[in-house]
Design a protein around this motif. Structure first.
Motif, mmCIF file in Angstrom:
data_model
loop_
_atom_site.group_PDB
_atom_site.id
_atom_site.type_symbol
_atom_site.label_atom_id
_atom_site.label_comp_id
_atom_site.label_asym_id
_atom_site.label_seq_id
_atom_site.Cartn_x
_atom_site.Cartn_y
_atom_site.Cartn_z
ATOM 1 N N GLN A 9 18.362 -6.654 5.945
ATOM 2 C CA GLN A 9 18.812 -7.624 4.944
ATOM 3 C C GLN A 9 17.646 -8.070 4.065
ATOM 4 N N GLU A 10 16.533 -8.354 4.676
ATOM 5 C CA GLU A 10 15.389 -8.814 3.886
ATOM 6 C C GLU A 10 14.836 -7.704 3.007
ATOM 7 N N ALA A 11 14.860 -6.487 3.547
ATOM 8 C CA ALA A 11 14.355 -5.371 2.742
ATOM 9 C C ALA A 11 15.228 -5.150 1.512
ATOM 10 N N PRO A 19 12.891 3.209 -5.129
ATOM 11 C CA PRO A 19 13.537 2.272 -4.207
ATOM 12 C C PRO A 19 13.585 2.757 -2.766
ATOM 13 N N GLY A 20 13.727 4.071 -2.586
ATOM 14 C CA GLY A 20 13.765 4.593 -1.224
ATOM 15 C C GLY A 20 12.457 4.310 -0.499
ATOM 16 N N GLY A 21 11.352 4.587 -1.184
ATOM 17 C CA GLY A 21 10.041 4.328 -0.593
ATOM 18 C C GLY A 21 9.817 2.847 -0.372
ATOM 19 N N TYR A 22 10.260 2.064 -1.331
ATOM 20 C CA TYR A 22 10.101 0.607 -1.216
ATOM 21 C C TYR A 22 10.873 0.077 -0.012
ATOM 22 N N LEU A 23 12.084 0.581 0.142
ATOM 23 C CA LEU A 23 12.926 0.124 1.255
ATOM 24 C C LEU A 23 12.288 0.473 2.597
ATOM 25 N N HIS A 81 7.363 -7.712 -0.120
ATOM 26 C CA HIS A 81 6.585 -6.538 0.239
ATOM 27 C C HIS A 81 6.171 -5.838 -1.039
ATOM 28 N N ARG A 82 4.988 -5.336 -1.031
ATOM 29 C CA ARG A 82 4.536 -4.647 -2.230
ATOM 30 C C ARG A 82 5.154 -3.258 -2.294
ATOM 31 N N PRO A 83 5.454 -2.801 -3.508
ATOM 32 C CA PRO A 83 5.938 -1.438 -3.608
ATOM 33 C C PRO A 83 4.831 -0.461 -3.235
ATOM 34 N N PRO A 84 5.214 0.708 -2.780
ATOM 35 C CA PRO A 84 4.192 1.683 -2.454
ATOM 36 C C PRO A 84 3.409 2.101 -3.692
ATOM 37 N N SER A 119 9.292 -1.672 3.252
ATOM 38 C CA SER A 119 9.670 -3.038 3.624
ATOM 39 C C SER A 119 10.094 -3.112 5.086
ATOM 40 N N ILE A 120 10.875 -2.124 5.505
ATOM 41 C CA ILE A 120 11.360 -2.134 6.889
ATOM 42 C C ILE A 120 10.196 -1.934 7.865
ATOM 43 N N VAL A 121 9.315 -0.994 7.529
ATOM 44 C CA VAL A 121 8.157 -0.742 8.414
ATOM 45 C C VAL A 121 7.264 -1.986 8.473
ATOM 46 N N ASN A 122 7.037 -2.618 7.323
ATOM 47 C CA ASN A 122 6.216 -3.844 7.325
ATOM 48 C C ASN A 122 6.873 -4.934 8.165
ATOM 49 N N GLY A 123 8.179 -5.066 7.978
ATOM 50 C CA GLY A 123 8.889 -6.090 8.742
ATOM 51 C C GLY A 123 8.828 -5.819 10.233
ATOM 52 N N ALA A 124 8.929 -4.538 10.594
ATOM 53 C CA ALA A 124 8.849 -4.183 12.018
ATOM 54 C C ALA A 124 7.470 -4.520 12.567
ATOM 55 N N SER A 125 6.444 -4.299 11.764
ATOM 56 C CA SER A 125 5.079 -4.619 12.214
ATOM 57 C C SER A 125 4.957 -6.106 12.489
#
Lengths: 175, 279
Positions: free
Chosen positions: A56-58, A72-76, B38-41, A79-85
């Protein structure tokens, strides 16, 4: 190519582009990529609630910056990987949760694969993330580097260490 | 089958077992700004900016450490005024500002927690405090309504709670966001912190260990009212994270009450907070 990237391309690759089509493009992107995103999150954090939060946050973050993001795919994924960290860090501070196993979790079908999945969850966070991105999303090393912030040259060695560890665990597994 | 294939199969199977339903699109659209973007890649200069930000943080922490000794109330207020995205709660180390309520000096209280949030456009701190009191009283029958007073004044307020119960305080401004403070009793409780997050179909409350203080055993209960829905969840004191499943409706205001009861069933402490409807 992951389904998230396919969703991106299906939108003409300009999901972040025109504002007139922006809302519709986001909706289409969401519909196409949400199942894989929730699967990725569930594999990274092992908790349905955490997974929902992450996704949801991503997506909410993505929606906010929809017009500005060209991948957007990379961004998503990032975001998920960062959130998991962040979730790992929270766990590492000594908190733990009450978990209720779902019926599906209590009636697992394949013991060996189940054991393997458990061993993947037990990997150090970075190795776990790399394994999931590589084998669940089928990403290339360069894409894994983008999603994790790792140097591209570090992805391969991390992956190899994780696989070696899994191979050892599977070799020593109770039969 | 090679290990690579096994890994893929194991992961897909596990994802099918574990993955919940994705959050509805409507909820994502209603979620509002994300607190920590989150920053974009591949953002140019990302690494340089990260190093600069880290240096700034180090300097800020050093300044805070140097100046924290005097426990200045201004520092507390400055922290309370930090802007926070709607619906977001940030936990910071608590501390009462020096202020007086009648003849009582309330300079230092234990077990203080600070939750910062940005309220609705028309939200008024005093109204919110009253609403918290109402909801807290209705959600926790064991908590005597008499110990909860209304009418918190932004800036400096003490609400006396008696031997057991709770206090509430609101600081900040409409423009910068408000801080709601809740203090649990009795004074023997260990300092703690709490964070609350809205998401998915649930609300999660993280509770630091030590919430039960010196009690040899206690149980934590979290009660939440969200619109017309009310849910509770309980856990032994060792548990540090409680999830309360709720219907998703971010247009409703939310109230959470956390209580800890001792072995004898007596109320050790209670803290409540309210999250107003999103604008």
């Amino acid at each position: 190519m992951s389904r998230i990237d396919e969703a991106d391309q299906a939108n003409g690759g300009d999901t972040a582009g025109g504002s007139t089509a922006g809302a519709g493009a986001f909706d289409a992107f969401y519909l196409a990529s949400a199942p894989e995103a929730i699967g990725l999150a569930a594999l990274l954090v092992s908790s349905p609630e955490d997974a929902q939060d992450l996704v949801q946050e991503a997506f909410a973050g993505l929606l906010q910056r929809w017009e500005l993001i060209d991948n957007p795919g990379g961004y998503l994924r990032r975001s998920i990987v960062n959130g998991a960290s962040n979730t790992y860090r929270r766990r590492a501070r000594g908190r733990f949760r009450i978990e209720v196993l779902s019926r599906a979790e209590m009636t697992r079908a394949e013991p060996a694969l189940d054991y393997l999945a458990d061993q993947i969850e037990a990997l150090p966070p970075k190795q776990r993330v790399v394994i999931v991105l590589k084998f669940y999303l089928q990403l290339r090393d360069k894409e894994i580097a983008e999603a994790t912030g790792m140097r591209p040259g570090s992805v391969g060695p991390t992956l190899n260490r994780a696989i070696r560890r899994l191979r050892t665990e599977m070799h020593d597994a109770p039969r | 089958m090679p290990l690579d294939d096994d890994i893929t199969t194991a992961l897909r199977t596990r994802a099918e077992e574990r993955a919940p339903a994705p959050p509805p699109l409507a909820a994502i659209r209603a979620a509002g700004p994300v607190p920590l973007p989150h920053r974009p890649p591949h953002r140019p200069g990302r690494r340089v900016l990260a190093v600069a930000a880290a240096l700034l943080v180090v300097v800020a922490v050093a300044v805070a450490v140097v100046t924290a000794g005097d426990d200045s109330p201004d520092l507390v207020r400055a922290a309370a005024a930090a802007p926070v995205a709607p619906g977001t709660e940030v936990t910071t180390p608590g501390g009462w500002p020096d202020c007086r309520d009648g003849d009582r000096d309330a300079a230092r209280w234990p077990a203080t927690e600070v939750l910062t949030y940005r309220p609705a456009v028309d939200e008024d701190p005093a109204d919110m405090s009253g609403r918290v009191a109402d909801l807290a009283a209705s959600l926790v029958p064991a908590l005597p309504a008499a110990v909860i007073r209304r009418g918190a004044t932004p800036g400096c307020t003490l609400v006396y709670g008696g031997d057991e119960g709770m206090t509430l305080e609101v600081l900040g401004s409409r423009a910068d966001g408000y801080t709601l403070k809740g203090v649990g009793y009795p004074n023997g409780l260990a300092p703690h912190a709490v964070s609350v997050r809205l998401g998915g179909e649930h609300i999660r409350m993280d509770v630091e260990r030590g919430w039960c203080g010196d009690a040899s055993a206690c149980e934590i209960t979290v009660a939440a009212r969200y619109g017309d829905d009310e849910s509770t969840a309980s856990a032994p004191s060792r548990a540090a994270e409680i999830t309360v499943p709720l219907a998703r409706d971010r247009s409703a205001s939310l109230a959470l009450v956390r209580t800890a009861t001792g072995e004898s069933g007596t109320l050790l402490s209670a803290v409540a907070l309210a999250i107003p409807p999103l604008p």
